[in-house]
Design an enzyme around this catalytic site. Structure first.
Site, PDB file in Angstrom:
ATOM      1  N   SER A   6     -48.960  17.564  74.494  1.00 37.29           N
ATOM      2  CA  SER A   6     -49.575  16.935  73.317  1.00 37.29           C
ATOM      3  C   SER A   6     -51.102  16.987  73.371  1.00 37.29           C
ATOM      4  O   SER A   6     -51.708  17.138  74.434  1.00 37.29           O
ATOM      5  CB  SER A   6     -49.138  15.477  73.200  1.00 37.29           C
ATOM      6  OG  SER A   6     -47.739  15.377  73.253  1.00 37.29           O
TER       7      SER A   6
HETATM    8  N1  SAH Z   1     -45.081  14.233  76.496  1.00 39.98           N
HETATM    9  C1  SAH Z   1     -45.212  15.645  76.753  1.00 39.98           C
HETATM   10  C2  SAH Z   1     -45.152  16.499  75.511  1.00 39.98           C
HETATM   11  C3  SAH Z   1     -43.795  16.505  74.953  1.00 39.98           C
HETATM   12  S1  SAH Z   1     -43.352  17.794  73.844  1.00 39.98           S
HETATM   13  C4  SAH Z   1     -46.433  15.953  77.581  1.00 39.98           C
HETATM   14  O1  SAH Z   1     -47.206  15.049  77.909  1.00 39.98           O
HETATM   15  O2  SAH Z   1     -46.609  17.122  77.934  1.00 39.98           O
HETATM   16  C5  SAH Z   1     -41.766  17.141  73.434  1.00 39.98           C
HETATM   17  C6  SAH Z   1     -40.700  17.274  74.483  1.00 39.98           C
HETATM   18  O3  SAH Z   1     -39.562  16.612  73.995  1.00 39.98           O
HETATM   19  C7  SAH Z   1     -40.288  18.710  74.772  1.00 39.98           C
HETATM   20  O4  SAH Z   1     -40.484  18.999  76.117  1.00 39.98           O
HETATM   21  C8  SAH Z   1     -38.793  18.740  74.409  1.00 39.98           C
HETATM   22  O5  SAH Z   1     -38.010  19.518  75.291  1.00 39.98           O
HETATM   23  C9  SAH Z   1     -38.434  17.268  74.522  1.00 39.98           C
HETATM   24  N2  SAH Z   1     -37.245  16.873  73.764  1.00 39.98           N
HETATM   25  C10 SAH Z   1     -36.876  17.216  72.518  1.00 39.98           C
HETATM   26  N3  SAH Z   1     -35.689  16.641  72.197  1.00 39.98           N
HETATM   27  C11 SAH Z   1     -35.315  15.898  73.283  1.00 39.98           C
HETATM   28  C12 SAH Z   1     -34.194  15.065  73.586  1.00 39.98           C
HETATM   29  N4  SAH Z   1     -33.195  14.863  72.717  1.00 39.98           N
HETATM   30  N5  SAH Z   1     -34.159  14.481  74.789  1.00 39.98           N
HETATM   31  C13 SAH Z   1     -35.131  14.665  75.709  1.00 39.98           C
HETATM   32  N6  SAH Z   1     -36.225  15.435  75.480  1.00 39.98           N
HETATM   33  C14 SAH Z   1     -36.310  16.045  74.278  1.00 39.98           C
END
Ligand code: SAH
Length: 213
Positions: free
Chosen positions: A61
């Protein structure tokens, strides 16, 4: 000043100018080097206030959004926090500076393995990263004082609402995945849930099930 020191100063300046004003959040973000979470081609751009690509087609992010979400959670030092969407692990490690314990879930095992390696390398003792579909939360550790979702669902998933402690706060983006979404804050009271809209955001979608990778 070295280039590195100058880039870090600009990084903090960008956070402040975009509304990250909480001193504890700013000092956590000053301490934790985002570069440790950005590998390969994009490492050079780790201090820019931009989301950047990571493995599995996901993104780390934008730092100012990480700051604003963390600030909106109003974390107390004794809190147990659940993050859905580990990604690179950056947000989880920022949360871990402010809370007692952080559990973070991602549907891609490959991202969880990589995030664990960085968490270990940085010597962060209070983050546990687990491969799981985060829309179901983590019942065995519930209830949580704070929940942060970093992928957009159409609505707040009901298992997460149920796993929020009374008095607890959840911050999450909601809305269609290909449109502008709203970052909302949900506070659980004795009598029900209070919803506030914080700002427009854009996140990758929350996807059901565990990923192939
Ligand atoms: N917080 C992260 C950025 C997250 S991007 C950081 O600091 O880098 C969003 C993430 O959510 C992705 O890695 C994706 O794989 C995950 N995601 C999407 N759907 C999900 C679900 N149902 N359960 C767990 N993770 C999920």
């Amino acid at each position: 000043m070295t280039d590195e020191a100058e880039r870090k100063m600009q990084f903090l300046y960008a956070l402040r100018s975009r509304g990250v004003t909480d001193a504890r959040v700013l000092s956590a973000m000053e301490k934790i080097d985002r570069r440790a979470f950005v590998k390969g081609l994009f490492a050079e751009r780790a201090y820019e206030d931009m989301p950047l690509p990571i493995a599995c087609g996901q993104t780390i992010s934008q730092p100012s959004i990480v700051g604003l979400m963390t600030q909106a959670l109003q974390i107390n030092p004794r809190d147990k926090v659940l993050e859905v969407g580990t990604g690179a692990g950056y947000q989880a490690v920022i949360l871990a500076q402010l809370a007692r314990r952080v559990y973070t879930l991602d549907r891609y095992r490959r991202l969880v393995v990589a995030a664990r390696a960085v968490i270990e390398e940085l010597g962060i003792p209070n983050v546990t990263a687990i491969t799981a579909d985060g829309s179901f939360g983590l019942p065995e550790q519930a209830p949580f004082d704070r929940i942060l979702v970093t992928a957009a669902a159409e609505d707040a998933p009901s298992p997460l609402l149920a796993q929020l402690r009374v008095g607890g706060i959840m911050v999450l983006p909601v809305g269609q995945s290909d449109a502008v979404q709203s970052l909302i804050r949900v506070t659980r009271h004795e009598t029900g849930y209070e919803y506030e809209e914080l700002r427009a955001v854009r996140f990758v979608p929350l996807v059901e099930g565990v990923g192939e990778d």
